[in-house]
Design a protein around this motif. Structure first.
Motif, PDB file in Angstrom:
ATOM      1  N   MET A  10      11.663  -7.565   2.440  1.00 30.40           N
ATOM      2  CA  MET A  10      10.615  -6.557   2.403  1.00 30.40           C
ATOM      3  C   MET A  10       9.250  -7.181   2.065  1.00 30.40           C
ATOM      4  N   ARG A  11       9.236  -8.229   1.248  1.00 26.10           N
ATOM      5  CA  ARG A  11       7.980  -8.932   0.978  1.00 26.10           C
ATOM      6  C   ARG A  11       7.424  -9.544   2.258  1.00 26.10           C
ATOM      7  N   HIS A  13       7.881  -8.479   5.241  1.00 24.26           N
ATOM      8  CA  HIS A  13       7.358  -7.388   6.062  1.00 24.26           C
ATOM      9  C   HIS A  13       5.959  -6.980   5.603  1.00 24.26           C
ATOM     10  N   GLU A  14       5.780  -6.839   4.307  1.00 26.53           N
ATOM     11  CA  GLU A  14       4.470  -6.481   3.769  1.00 26.53           C
ATOM     12  C   GLU A  14       3.436  -7.561   4.075  1.00 26.53           C
ATOM     13  N   SER A  15       3.846  -8.817   4.048  1.00 30.58           N
ATOM     14  CA  SER A  15       2.919  -9.912   4.286  1.00 30.58           C
ATOM     15  C   SER A  15       2.421  -9.914   5.732  1.00 30.58           C
ATOM     16  N   ALA A  17       2.305  -7.414   7.668  1.00 28.79           N
ATOM     17  CA  ALA A  17       1.634  -6.147   7.966  1.00 28.79           C
ATOM     18  C   ALA A  17       0.117  -6.232   7.826  1.00 28.79           C
ATOM     19  N   LYS A  18      -0.363  -7.245   7.147  1.00 36.43           N
ATOM     20  CA  LYS A  18      -1.831  -7.357   6.974  1.00 36.43           C
ATOM     21  C   LYS A  18      -2.520  -7.829   8.250  1.00 36.43           C
ATOM     22  N   ASN A  90       4.013  -0.529  12.665  1.00 34.73           N
ATOM     23  CA  ASN A  90       4.265  -1.733  11.881  1.00 34.73           C
ATOM     24  C   ASN A  90       5.745  -2.086  11.799  1.00 34.73           C
ATOM     25  N   TYR A  91       6.544  -1.561  12.748  1.00 35.87           N
ATOM     26  CA  TYR A  91       7.989  -1.812  12.741  1.00 35.87           C
ATOM     27  C   TYR A  91       8.485  -2.261  14.115  1.00 35.87           C
ATOM     28  N   TYR A 385       7.492   4.692  11.309  1.00 32.67           N
ATOM     29  CA  TYR A 385       7.996   4.356   9.979  1.00 32.67           C
ATOM     30  C   TYR A 385       9.515   4.220  10.009  1.00 32.67           C
ATOM     31  N   ALA A 388      13.044   1.365   4.027  1.00 25.01           N
ATOM     32  CA  ALA A 388      13.525   0.055   3.567  1.00 25.01           C
ATOM     33  C   ALA A 388      15.048   0.008   3.587  1.00 25.01           C
TER      34      ALA A 388
END
Length: 421
Positions: A10-11, A13-15, A17-18, A90-91, A385, A388
């Protein structure tokens, strides 16, 4: 049971996403843009840190390899894409890339060795919104689209794929060349469903049976410019009125059952002046059906209808994509289903309404897909969306399925198991 590192996944994915973030939950990351190149570079930096080998083919598909024990074993592959619609969610695409990379990392963390190498593929230009056609990278890799034709494709600013690819690769660091169509023994792609069925049934994983066929067309309707205030109706050659009639005629002739998907996604009017009768309209048609014979019949219907336009306008119809439906390999879909059953996960088998790179990989090797639900079935939108929980569940099924495929394709006896080293 071996499982992924959910927090790391998940980290990651967040990274990513920027890169191209819209501020509304989605991304604007067209193929070979600065943002997509940035996302690719970050992923490759993670791969280099882990000691994975990195390759690139002539159309810009990236291959991240975890080596196997045997120098002669064909790789087992996973993958998806990092480009998005303009804007998009974003997926879509990025989920399958990160799930596959997490599989490589989890196996590395646990020192699990196979005869076969495992590879993540990051496909170039899957979306086809900046450069046409869609699934360009996988189509070229599989031999369905000539390389030179793809490299000459241009975006709305006149930039070619070849030029954009040159700029992008320059920023990605050292890459080892690999040939188009390089052989492999299997391929699995994880993706959001982009439809509502899994969520409606409360299922976290779906096993994809195949991908429906697509035919895409560009229509040009040509009329004649005239003054909006002085030209009588019976003297007009109104391209817009003609185009509207043509779209209505096509819809009436084509949309006869629930399996047909008919979409006019682009509609451009020229000259675009408020007081001028339109002289030209360009619009697109995306036509889909799961049955190859019916899709071929519908393509013929399009040709017939487009030749009978009213209002004295000229019509040019050009087909730009013909992608027949495919069924995924029964053995691969069985492996995915068995992985779900072993994990105690209820699932279903369903076709994909959207096209994916796995369609072209199915021409090269036994292939399959794993779906996870997306909220309200929404995709190609900032509102896209996936939870998680579902993302992690799908990645664990990908991991289990790849382990099973690696066991089945091991050099030696068919029941040889993996081992820790």
């Amino acid at each position: 049971m071996l499982t992924i590192d959910a927090q790391r996944f998940m980290r990651r994915h967040e990274s990513l996403a920027k890169w191209g973030a819209t501020g509304k939950g989605g991304v604007n990351r067209p193929a070979l843009s600065a943002d997509e190149t940035g996302a690719r570079r970050e992923l490759l930096d993670w791969a280099r840190t882990r000691g994975f080998a990195i390759y690139v083919d002539p159309i810009g598909n990236l291959f991240v390899r975890r080596q196997g024990r045997s120098a002669n074993a064909l790789p087992i592959r996973m993958g998806s894409h990092l480009d998005s619609q303009m804007p998009g969610g974003n997926y879509d695409g990025v989920y399958g890339v990160l799930a596959a990379f997490e599989v490589l990392e989890t196996l590395e963390d646990n020192a699990v060795a196979f005869d076969a190498p495992l590879e993540l593929i990051v496909w170039n230009n899957e979306e086809g919104c900046r450069f046409s056609p869609t699934t360009m990278g996988s189509a070229v890799h599989a031999g369905s689209l000539p390389l030179e034709q793809a490299l000459c494709a241009v975006d709305s600013e006149g930039v070619t794929v070849g030029r954009a690819l040159e700029r992008s690769l320059h920023l990605l660091g050292s890459l080892t060349p690999v040939d188009l169509g390089s052989p492999c023994s299997g391929y699995i792609e994880a993706h959001i469903e982009q439809g509502p069925r899994l969520e409606a049934l409360g299922l976290s994983v779906g096993v994809v049976s195949g991908i429906q066929g697509i035919a895409q067309f560009v229509f040009e309707v040509e009329g004649e410019e005239a003054h909006a205030g002085t030209t009588p109706r019976d003297k007009r050659k109104d391209a817009l009125r003609g185009a509207i009639n043509l779209v209505e005629d096509l819809a009436l002739a084509i949309e006869h059952d629930d399996d047909v998907r008919f979409t006019v996604g682009k509609f451009e009017v020229a000259p675009g002046a408020i007081n001028t009768v339109p002289a030209k309209v360009v619009f697109t048609v995306d036509l889909r059906h799961p049955d190859s014979e019916e899709l071929a019949r519908l393509v013929q219907v399009v040709q017939v209808v487009s030749s009978s336009l009213r209002l004295r306008c000229r019509v040019h119809c050009r087909q730009i994509l013909n992608s027949p439906p495919i069924k995924f390999d029964a053995a691969v879909t069985a492996v995915i289903s068995e992985s779900c059953a072993k994990a105690g996960i209820d699932t279903m088998t369903l076709p994909s309404g959207a096209t994916h790179d796995a369609k072209h990989m199915a021409e090269l090797c036994p292939s399959g897909m794993i779906f996870i639900p997306c909220r309200d079935g929404i995709s190609h939108s900032d509102r896209e969306y996936a939870s998680a929980q579902d993302m992690i569940q799908g990645a664990n099924i990908l991991l289990a399925s790849i382990v099973r495929l690696a066991d089945l394709t091991s050099v030696g006896t068919s029941d040889q198991k993996h081992e820790r080293v």
